[in-house]
Scaffold this motif. Structure first.
Motif, PDB file in Angstrom:
ATOM      1  N   UNK A 114      -2.255 -15.036 -41.427  1.00 41.26           N
ATOM      2  CA  UNK A 114      -3.556 -14.522 -41.878  1.00 41.26           C
ATOM      3  C   UNK A 114      -4.310 -15.638 -42.585  1.00 41.26           C
ATOM      4  N   UNK A 115      -5.629 -15.803 -42.378  1.00 43.22           N
ATOM      5  CA  UNK A 115      -6.555 -14.965 -41.608  1.00 43.22           C
ATOM      6  C   UNK A 115      -6.848 -15.497 -40.197  1.00 43.22           C
ATOM      7  N   UNK A 116      -5.925 -16.242 -39.632  1.00 41.18           N
ATOM      8  CA  UNK A 116      -6.151 -16.775 -38.283  1.00 41.18           C
ATOM      9  C   UNK A 116      -6.086 -15.642 -37.263  1.00 41.18           C
ATOM     10  N   UNK A 117      -6.697 -15.874 -36.104  1.00 40.63           N
ATOM     11  CA  UNK A 117      -6.704 -14.901 -35.027  1.00 40.63           C
ATOM     12  C   UNK A 117      -5.878 -15.424 -33.862  1.00 40.63           C
ATOM     13  N   UNK A 118      -5.505 -14.503 -32.985  1.00 43.45           N
ATOM     14  CA  UNK A 118      -4.752 -14.897 -31.799  1.00 43.45           C
ATOM     15  C   UNK A 118      -5.674 -15.708 -30.900  1.00 43.45           C
ATOM     16  N   UNK A 119      -5.217 -16.862 -30.460  1.00 40.58           N
ATOM     17  CA  UNK A 119      -6.105 -17.810 -29.806  1.00 40.58           C
ATOM     18  C   UNK A 119      -6.396 -17.477 -28.347  1.00 40.58           C
ATOM     19  N   UNK A 120      -5.612 -16.649 -27.714  1.00 38.90           N
ATOM     20  CA  UNK A 120      -5.850 -16.319 -26.306  1.00 38.90           C
ATOM     21  C   UNK A 120      -5.809 -14.809 -26.129  1.00 38.90           C
ATOM     22  N   UNK A 121      -6.474 -14.300 -25.077  1.00 36.91           N
ATOM     23  CA  UNK A 121      -6.502 -12.846 -24.878  1.00 36.91           C
ATOM     24  C   UNK A 121      -5.100 -12.281 -24.661  1.00 36.91           C
ATOM     25  N   UNK A 122      -4.898 -11.115 -25.211  1.00 39.68           N
ATOM     26  CA  UNK A 122      -3.629 -10.402 -25.051  1.00 39.68           C
ATOM     27  C   UNK A 122      -3.776  -9.458 -23.862  1.00 39.68           C
ATOM     28  N   UNK A 123      -3.047  -9.729 -22.790  1.00 36.70           N
ATOM     29  CA  UNK A 123      -3.196  -8.966 -21.565  1.00 36.70           C
ATOM     30  C   UNK A 123      -2.339  -7.699 -21.603  1.00 36.70           C
ATOM     31  N   UNK A 124      -2.986  -6.578 -21.234  1.00 36.12           N
ATOM     32  CA  UNK A 124      -2.290  -5.292 -21.143  1.00 36.12           C
ATOM     33  C   UNK A 124      -2.570  -4.694 -19.774  1.00 36.12           C
ATOM     34  N   UNK A 125      -1.504  -4.329 -19.077  1.00 37.80           N
ATOM     35  CA  UNK A 125      -1.628  -3.675 -17.773  1.00 37.80           C
ATOM     36  C   UNK A 125      -1.035  -2.278 -17.850  1.00 37.80           C
ATOM     37  N   UNK A 143      -7.758  -5.648 -21.056  1.00 39.85           N
ATOM     38  CA  UNK A 143      -7.232  -4.459 -20.410  1.00 39.85           C
ATOM     39  C   UNK A 143      -7.424  -4.608 -18.908  1.00 39.85           C
ATOM     40  N   UNK A 144      -6.310  -4.672 -18.180  1.00 40.22           N
ATOM     41  CA  UNK A 144      -6.354  -4.842 -16.732  1.00 40.22           C
ATOM     42  C   UNK A 144      -5.637  -3.665 -16.079  1.00 40.22           C
ATOM     43  N   UNK A 145      -6.374  -2.570 -15.926  1.00 37.93           N
ATOM     44  CA  UNK A 145      -5.828  -1.368 -15.295  1.00 37.93           C
ATOM     45  C   UNK A 145      -6.838  -0.857 -14.280  1.00 37.93           C
ATOM     46  N   UNK A 146      -6.385  -0.091 -13.292  1.00 38.53           N
ATOM     47  CA  UNK A 146      -7.339   0.507 -12.348  1.00 38.53           C
ATOM     48  C   UNK A 146      -8.279   1.456 -13.064  1.00 38.53           C
ATOM     49  N   UNK A 147      -9.525   1.420 -12.681  1.00 36.73           N
ATOM     50  CA  UNK A 147     -10.515   2.288 -13.322  1.00 36.73           C
ATOM     51  C   UNK A 147     -10.202   3.736 -12.979  1.00 36.73           C
ATOM     52  N   UNK A 148     -10.089   4.545 -14.035  1.00 35.61           N
ATOM     53  CA  UNK A 148      -9.814   5.963 -13.868  1.00 35.61           C
ATOM     54  C   UNK A 148     -11.029   6.759 -14.311  1.00 35.61           C
ATOM     55  N   UNK A 149     -11.363   7.738 -13.532  1.00 33.09           N
ATOM     56  CA  UNK A 149     -12.499   8.594 -13.880  1.00 33.09           C
ATOM     57  C   UNK A 149     -12.088   9.517 -15.017  1.00 33.09           C
TER      58      UNK A 149
END
Length: 289
Positions: free
Chosen positions: A53-64, A158-164
């Motif tokens: 703290x207070x640094x941030x995560x330097x790269x995107x956190x991928x979630x599938x 967020x890398x998920x199929x688009x859901x209606x």
């Protein structure tokens, strides 16, 4: 006089500055031991990192689909370094595409330790229907500190199929009509069965009157002893009243009303019956019939 006034003002200014500095120092709390973990649906660890703290995560956190995001941290007082339990703590996901925010409530223990989880298998519909990059921010506020803390943790991809998401549920609209189904009335027994039990109840009285007619009733003793005659009449009257009470219970009284009346009549029947039977025994001992 002027010098004394200046000294007083100087001391007051010094105290004001001192109190202000103390309050400013006391109104700070920090985040420590920030750890982020991402596991797949097969419990395979994709990511495990610690962030100072207070640094941030330097790269995107991928979630599938099927991933599980976990974040643990500790809220500490900046001066004492002791754990602090804030009144409110949120993890907000802000969409970089449309600016929509998805808050996640965080529960913090008394020692300041906390854990927040985002399972993509049960993620909010707003998140699944609009994948993309989300700014991940930790917001903490409490009454003990003036200013809330906002800590930018990093970016979620967020890398998920688009859901209606489907039609939005009506929250304040009319509800379906409730049709009450009442239990049908209990069926009464056949009339012949009711009369049969009534006859069974009245048979002892018929037998008593028949026995009096066969043996012969000597009422002359009752005339010579008014107190004994009164007790005998009250005893027989209480027995008859109990029979009438049972009839009223069958027709309209409830169990509580019946028990109340039955208690009083039973006491009267016990006292008067004991006195009447003791008088009969005394008359027999004297040879009177």
């Amino acid at each position: 006089m002027i010098r004394s006034l200046i000294n007083i003002i100087s001391w007051r200014a010094f105290l004001l500055v001192l109190l202000t500095s103390v309050l400013v120092q006391a109104d700070d709390f920090v985040i420590s031991d920030v750890k982020i973990a991402v596991t797949t649906s097969e419990s395979v660890r994709k990511l495990y990192e610690s962030i100072p703290y207070p640094s941030s995560f330097d790269k995107p956190i991928q979630l599938t689909s099927g991933d599980d995001f976990k974040m643990i941290f500790v809220v500490n007082d900046k001066q004492t370094q002791k754990g602090v339990q804030p009144h409110q703590a949120f993890l907000t996901l802000t969409s970089e595409k449309n600016g929509n925010q998805i808050p996640i409530i965080i529960r913090v223990r008394e020692n300041g330790k906390s854990k927040v989880e985002l399972d993509m298998k049960s993620a909010p519909d707003e998140l699944l229907s609009s994948p993309g990059n989300y700014s991940l921010d930790l917001i903490i506020g409490t009454f003990s500190y003036n200013d809330p803390l906002k800590y930018h943790v990093g970016t979620l991809e967020i890398d998920v199929p688009i859901q209606s998401s489907g039609p939005s549920p009506v929250v304040y609209g009319p509800k379906p009509e409730i049709h009450h189904i009442f239990r049908p009335d209990e069926k009464l027994p056949p009339i012949w069965l009711s009369y049969s039990f009534m006859a069974i109840v009245l048979i002892p009285w018929v037998f008593l009157i028949g026995a009096w007619a066969y043996i012969g009733v000597n009422v002359s003793l009752l005339a010579r002893a008014p107190e004994s005659s009164l007790m005998s009449i009250l005893f027989l009257g209480s027995l008859l009243a109990i029979e009438i009470l049972f009839y009223n219970y069958w027709t309209h009284l409830n169990i509580f009303q019946t028990l109340t009346w039955l208690t009083g009549l039973s006491i009267v029947a016990f006292i008067t019956g004991q006195k009447a039977l003791s008088d009969v025994q005394k008359w027999r001992s004297l040879g009177l019939r």
